[in-house]
Design a protein around this motif. Structure first.
Motif, mmCIF file in Angstrom:
data_model
loop_
_atom_site.group_PDB
_atom_site.id
_atom_site.type_symbol
_atom_site.label_atom_id
_atom_site.label_comp_id
_atom_site.label_asym_id
_atom_site.label_seq_id
_atom_site.Cartn_x
_atom_site.Cartn_y
_atom_site.Cartn_z
ATOM 1 N N LEU A 369 0.854 -1.197 0.000
ATOM 2 C CA LEU A 369 0.000 0.000 0.000
ATOM 3 C C LEU A 369 0.886 1.241 0.000
ATOM 4 N N ASP A 370 1.468 1.522 -1.169
ATOM 5 C CA ASP A 370 2.441 2.608 -1.269
ATOM 6 C C ASP A 370 1.952 3.758 -2.141
ATOM 7 N N ARG A 371 0.664 3.771 -2.439
ATOM 8 C CA ARG A 371 0.115 4.854 -3.252
ATOM 9 C C ARG A 371 -1.049 5.505 -2.516
ATOM 10 N N THR A 372 -1.262 6.780 -2.828
ATOM 11 C CA THR A 372 -2.334 7.520 -2.165
ATOM 12 C C THR A 372 -2.877 8.573 -3.105
ATOM 13 N N ALA A 373 -3.877 9.335 -2.665
ATOM 14 C CA ALA A 373 -4.505 10.355 -3.496
ATOM 15 C C ALA A 373 -3.463 11.330 -4.023
ATOM 16 N N GLY A 374 -3.598 11.673 -5.299
ATOM 17 C CA GLY A 374 -2.680 12.613 -5.921
ATOM 18 C C GLY A 374 -1.517 11.978 -6.643
ATOM 19 N N ASP A 375 -1.257 10.678 -6.397
ATOM 20 C CA ASP A 375 -0.178 10.001 -7.109
ATOM 21 C C ASP A 375 -0.557 9.836 -8.579
ATOM 22 N N VAL A 376 0.387 10.134 -9.461
ATOM 23 C CA VAL A 376 0.182 9.990 -10.900
ATOM 24 C C VAL A 376 1.139 8.915 -11.403
ATOM 25 N N TRP A 377 0.614 7.898 -12.042
ATOM 26 C CA TRP A 377 1.458 6.802 -12.504
ATOM 27 C C TRP A 377 0.750 6.005 -13.588
ATOM 28 N N GLN A 378 1.476 5.136 -14.247
ATOM 29 C CA GLN A 378 0.881 4.281 -15.264
ATOM 30 C C GLN A 378 1.673 2.983 -15.366
ATOM 31 N N THR A 379 1.026 1.972 -15.921
ATOM 32 C CA THR A 379 1.672 0.671 -16.085
ATOM 33 C C THR A 379 1.009 -0.073 -17.235
ATOM 34 N N GLU A 380 1.735 -1.021 -17.812
ATOM 35 C CA GLU A 380 1.186 -1.900 -18.832
ATOM 36 C C GLU A 380 1.239 -3.333 -18.330
ATOM 37 N N LEU A 381 0.200 -4.084 -18.632
ATOM 38 C CA LEU A 381 0.071 -5.452 -18.150
ATOM 39 C C LEU A 381 -0.337 -6.364 -19.295
ATOM 40 N N THR A 382 0.206 -7.551 -19.334
ATOM 41 C CA THR A 382 -0.292 -8.604 -20.211
ATOM 42 C C THR A 382 -0.954 -9.651 -19.339
ATOM 43 N N LEU A 383 -2.234 -9.847 -19.572
ATOM 44 C CA LEU A 383 -3.043 -10.743 -18.742
ATOM 45 C C LEU A 383 -3.484 -11.934 -19.586
ATOM 46 N N VAL A 384 -3.108 -13.121 -19.140
ATOM 47 C CA VAL A 384 -3.375 -14.346 -19.883
ATOM 48 C C VAL A 384 -4.494 -15.117 -19.193
ATOM 49 N N ALA A 711 -2.989 -4.669 -21.679
ATOM 50 C CA ALA A 711 -3.732 -3.569 -21.061
ATOM 51 C C ALA A 711 -2.800 -2.465 -20.602
ATOM 52 N N ARG A 712 -3.344 -1.269 -20.567
ATOM 53 C CA ARG A 712 -2.617 -0.100 -20.071
ATOM 54 C C ARG A 712 -3.485 0.601 -19.045
ATOM 55 N N MET A 713 -2.902 0.958 -17.915
ATOM 56 C CA MET A 713 -3.619 1.641 -16.845
ATOM 57 C C MET A 713 -2.846 2.899 -16.484
ATOM 58 N N GLN A 714 -3.528 4.042 -16.519
ATOM 59 C CA GLN A 714 -2.863 5.287 -16.147
ATOM 60 C C GLN A 714 -3.727 6.045 -15.142
ATOM 61 N N VAL A 715 -3.097 6.485 -14.078
ATOM 62 C CA VAL A 715 -3.751 7.213 -13.001
ATOM 63 C C VAL A 715 -3.378 8.685 -13.120
ATOM 64 N N PHE A 716 -4.383 9.560 -13.097
ATOM 65 C CA PHE A 716 -4.140 10.985 -13.273
ATOM 66 C C PHE A 716 -5.109 11.769 -12.401
ATOM 67 N N THR A 717 -4.879 13.061 -12.302
ATOM 68 C CA THR A 717 -5.702 13.938 -11.478
ATOM 69 C C THR A 717 -6.370 14.999 -12.341
ATOM 70 N N ILE A 718 -7.683 15.151 -12.179
ATOM 71 C CA ILE A 718 -8.401 16.271 -12.791
ATOM 72 C C ILE A 718 -8.343 17.428 -11.803
ATOM 73 N N PRO A 719 -7.713 18.535 -12.199
ATOM 74 C CA PRO A 719 -7.574 19.651 -11.251
ATOM 75 C C PRO A 719 -8.873 20.427 -11.100
ATOM 76 N N ASP A 720 -9.020 21.065 -9.955
ATOM 77 C CA ASP A 720 -10.162 21.928 -9.695
ATOM 78 C C ASP A 720 -10.144 23.089 -10.685
ATOM 79 N N GLU A 721 -11.218 23.217 -11.468
ATOM 80 C CA GLU A 721 -11.368 24.272 -12.467
ATOM 81 C C GLU A 721 -10.320 24.187 -13.581
ATOM 82 N N GLY A 722 -9.712 23.011 -13.766
ATOM 83 C CA GLY A 722 -8.717 22.845 -14.812
ATOM 84 C C GLY A 722 -9.026 21.652 -15.695
ATOM 85 N N THR A 723 -8.102 21.357 -16.608
ATOM 86 C CA THR A 723 -8.286 20.269 -17.562
ATOM 87 C C THR A 723 -7.101 19.322 -17.515
#
Length: 885
Positions: A369-384, A711-723
């Protein structure tokens, strides 16, 4: 009152304890005591409905009293509030009659009778009077048969009543499925379970929450006969038990389970218990399994107890949770599943961690459990997915021939019922007689199927009172399934108690609930002073719901809401039922209100502004439109996300659910945003959509013919009043440039005219599609719907699509009208001698195939791609292969 309830329950315990075990619904005193204790635990809630009146009736036999107490102890609270006690008493007495009359009843153990015969509900379907309506017909049908033959015969009866067709997520009742003559797999399974229980045969709905090798899920039925559980495809009769088109897909299952109402202690491993249900894991009955051991730790490596551990599959471009557990005091969890890949997602108090796991190879898997709110990251996975296999019981030629004959009989009986539905010509004549719009009336009456008398009667009364146009407008707000099963009384209630025609006022539908008559009742019951206060400021209604309603989420099922009149009468709700109630009250009072289809949030309009109903806050959230108005400018607390994508020849416009999804990350867990199936990158996300500020996860992927996903998973943040500017980038697949084999295209088939023709004459010089189809079973139906879904893309490519039925029986059973328009490049025929199928199999070295068998071949007969059996997303994958260089 509470003291009286306790005394009543104690007296009941004493009476039940004194009865002889042989006369009891329960097989042992401990089981009886637990059920009575659970009934007592719910007694305060049950006092708000009809349960205690009917269960305490002195005219009841002891078994009837026990049965009612057992049912009320574990049924969803919505059932206790939506249906009166006499409904359950009638069903108890029918179950007891079956127990007395059916010859196999003496062999059914008490616990199986209690959990798999007595309950009316199989899963989350709407309830009805099926047992009362169908007992005589079904019991006559199985008299004199063995228990095993009775199971097969009941399924043939169900096949006569309904066949597979995709529908929306609301699970219709068994009688509604019969009226419509069709239903999706969950509805077919609910019908078969109801029919088997009606004749005293223990039955349960079995399902895989999601497949690993293809998108979608599936539900079927297990019936207990002659001492063992056996499976069968609902409304899809086979000559013997333990046989269905899904034998091979089930052997690739990661999780197969069933929900049992009550505290069930059978031989199957328990996956999860709630106050109402026991979920059992029966994957090992269908597929090889292993136990995956998970260790949850914090960032420093210390074990984390009480963490939420979710096991996720890639399905419909989402990381879908198939099972959830809680880590023990040492931070450990264990999950028995099929031998494939999944994603383990663990979270606690806002922190979370993710790990890929290969069941049978990774033991244990550590999730940090090393991630929390605001962390931005991405990863690719091959799932069989699991490799598959499966075995089938032997079937003799005579058994197969007899089953084919019975299928044809069943098809003809169902067709005779469908012939009673209103035709376009009949509907148009009715519309002219009543002075209604011809085209609109015909569309609604045709769509209503077996429910047309109710819809016609509704329109007749409305036209007579000068409300014909408003009646048609109301029908236009409903789903097709609503037209199948909504009675005139409900339609009249919403027509005659609404003044405004605005959709978010007049519409009877709020979410995915069964429509009910709540408008006139609420208008009569809500005091005028309260109504005036709610109209003046709907936030006072938000506060009333927060302060006056008791939330009992653990006492209900998520997809079985309490109806608005039940919420008002009892002052009890779970969160979805509260939301439904709030919107219903607003609409009664002519306040526009709705559930946001994407986020599930509740909204209302007041003083020209759209306000979110936050039941946890003390003031309204009125700072932005809902996601429904995603084109509007974002205000405080909200922002936007814009997806960038470079179109390719094989994928010009990625689709939501087919290619990508968005989920909101809340307290370390994912909540899917439910955009529509029509949403795509170009239509909805190219220019951006408005969403609440916060953390989100974009998931997308590419699935190969064998089910493997990149598969590709990317975590990002939508800013307040931003894009947030994010890129939709698809991981590379392994599209083969080397042929898989060669098909001899000189082999012959029967064309649509019945003449023998060489296959080469139907194929083009470039790529072509060659398919071998079944008929009437779900895999082929799915394949045809997938082709229809990509009609424009496939027509644009111009490649011939030659679809051949596996034999002449399949060709005769095919009902073209049951499917949406297919690409214009499709040609039908019949592989009468099986030469094309054998050519595809031998050409690729395949020793076993399941229908449908779909291949892409080039102009010289080289096989470039091939898939067999139950797969979803066929249209998309064919488009990708046909555009590959």
């Amino acid at each position: 009152m509470k003291r009286f309830l306790c005394i009543a329950v104690l007296c009941a315990v004493a009476m039940l304890s004194a009865c002889r075990t042989a006369d009891s619904l329960f097989s042992d005193p401990e089981t009886r005591s637990r059920a009575l204790a659970d009934f007592e635990r719910r007694s305060e809630l049950l006092a708000r409905c009809d349960a205690l009146r009917v269960a305490d009736d002195p005219a009841l036999t002891e078994r009837e009293r026990e049965a009612l107490r057992f049912l009320y102890a574990y049924m969803p609270l919505s059932d206790a509030l939506n249906y009166d006690g006499d409904y359950f008493l009638r069903n108890v007495r029918l179950a007891e009659r079956t127990r007395r009359e059916m010859p196999w009843s003496a062999a059914v153990p008490a616990d199986l009778y209690r959990h798999f015969v007595l309950p009316v509900r199989a899963n989350n379907e709407d309830l009805d009077d099926f047992r009362e309506r169908c007992f005589d017909e079904l019991s006559a049908r199985v008299r004199g048969l063995s228990m095993t033959d009775a199971v097969l015969e009941v399924n043939r009866w169900c096949h006569e009543k309904a066949t597979y067709t995709p529908t929306d997520s609301r699970t219709a009742s068994p009688l509604s499925t019969i009226h419509a003559a069709a239903g999706r797999c969950g509805e077919e399974a609910a019908l078969l379970v109801a029919a088997l229980r009606t004749v005293g045969i223990p039955a349960r709905q079995v399902y895989t929450p999601r497949w690993a090798h293809t998108d979608d899920n599936h539900a079927w039925v297990e019936a207990w006969a002659d001492g063992a559980w056996h499976f069968l495809g609902a409304c899809e009769p086979e000559p013997v038990l333990d046989l269905g088109w899904f034998n091979e897909p089930a052997s690739r299952g990661m999780l197969i389970c069933t929900n049992v109402f009550g505290y069930y202690e059978g031989p199957e491993p328990v996956l999860h218990r709630t106050a109402l249900t026991t979920t059992i894991n029966i994957t090992a009955n269908y597929a090889p399994t292993e136990t995956l051991h998970v260790q949850v730790v914090d960032a420093a490596g210390t074990a984390v107890p009480d963490a939420t551990v979710e096991y996720k599959l890639y399905n419909y471009a989402e990381l879908y949770t198939v099972a959830t557990q809680t880590s023990d005091s040492a931070g450990r969890a264990a999950f028995t599943a099929g031998r494939g890949d999944l994603v383990v997602w663990a979270s606690k108090e806002g922190r979370y961690g993710v790990a890929k796991a290969s069941v049978g190879e990774d033991a244990p898997v550590t999730v940090r459990l090393d991630r929390t709110a605001g962390d931005v990251w991405q990863t690719e996975l091959t799932l069989v997915p699991p490799p598959g296999g499966g075995t089938q019981p032997p079937v003799s030629a005579s058994q197969r021939e007899e089953n084919t004959r019975r299928l044809a009989v069943g098809d003809s009986l169902r067709a005779a019922h469908i012939a009673t539905f209103r035709t376009k010509a009949q509907a148009a004549a009715f519309a002219r007689e009543k002075g209604l719009d011809t085209a609109i009336t015909a569309r609604h009456l045709e769509a209503s199927k077996g429910n047309w008398p109710e819809v016609e009667s509704f329109l007749t009364g409305a036209a007579a009172d000068g409300l014909g146009d408003r009646a048609l407008q109301l029908l236009g707000m409903l789903t097709e399934k609503d037209l199948h099963d909504t009675p005139q009384t409900v339609l009249d209630d919403h027509l005659r108690h609404a003044t405004s025609s605005a959709p978010w006022i007049m519409n009877p539908r709020v979410g995915t609930e069964l429509l009910s008559a709540w408008r006139g009742f609420l208008l009569e019951q809500i005091p005028e002073a309260s109504a005036a206060r709610f109209r003046a400021d709907p936030q006072t209604l938000v506060a009333w719901c927060r302060d006056s309603l008791r939330l009992a989420d653990a006492e209900n099922l998520r997809l079985v809401p309490i109806r608005p009149r039940g919420v008002w009468t009892s002052r009890v709700a779970d969160a979805p039922s509260r939301d439904l109630f709030f919107v219903a009250v607003c609409r009664c009072l002519e306040i526009p209100a709705w559930l946001d289809a994407v986020t599930g949030d509740v909204w209302y309009t007041h003083a020209g502004r759209d306000c979110r109903a936050d039941f946890d806050a003390t003031s309204p959230s009125a700072n932005t439109p809902s996601a429904t108005f995603s084109g509007a400018a974002a205000e405080r607390g909200f922002g936007r996300v814009r997806l960038h994508y470079a179109p390719t020849a094989s994928l010009s416009d990625p689709r939501y659910y087919t290619h990508f999804t968005l989920s909101r990350l809340e307290n370390g867990r994912l909540r899917l945003l439910n955009y529509g199936e029509e949403d795509s990158w170009d239509r909805s996300f190219r220019d951006g959509v408005g969403l609440e500020a916060g953390d989100y996860v974009l998931v997308n992927g590419t699935r190969e013919d064998d089910g493997t996903v990149h598969a590709r998973m990317q975590v990002f943040t939508i800013p307040d009043e931003g894009t947030a500017e994010e890129t939709l980038d698809f991981p590379s697949g392994t599209l083969r440039s080397v042929p898989l084999g060669t098909l001899d295209t000189s082999v012959s088939y029967l064309n649509a005219s019945g003449a023998s023709s060489p296959l080469s004459g139907a194929l083009g010089e470039g790529y072509s599609v060659v398919g071998i189809l079944g008929a009437g079973e779900e895999p082929t139906n799915h394949a045809l719907h997938d082709l229809a879904d990509f009609r424009a893309e496939l027509e644009g490519l111009g490649a011939p699509i030659v679809l051949l039925f596996g034999n002449e029986t399949y060709a005769r059973r095919f009902e073209a009208a049951a499917f949406p328009p297919l690409p214009g490049t499709v040609q039908f025929g019949t592989d009468a001698g099986g030469a094309v199928r054998r050519g595809l199999e031998s050409g690729c070295g395949m020793t076993r195939t399941e229908l449908p068998l779909i291949a892409v071949v080039d102009g010289t007969g080289n096989i470039r791609s091939i898939s067999s059996g139950y797969t979803i997303g066929l249209g998309e994958r064919l488009t990708r292969v046909l555009t590959a260089e």
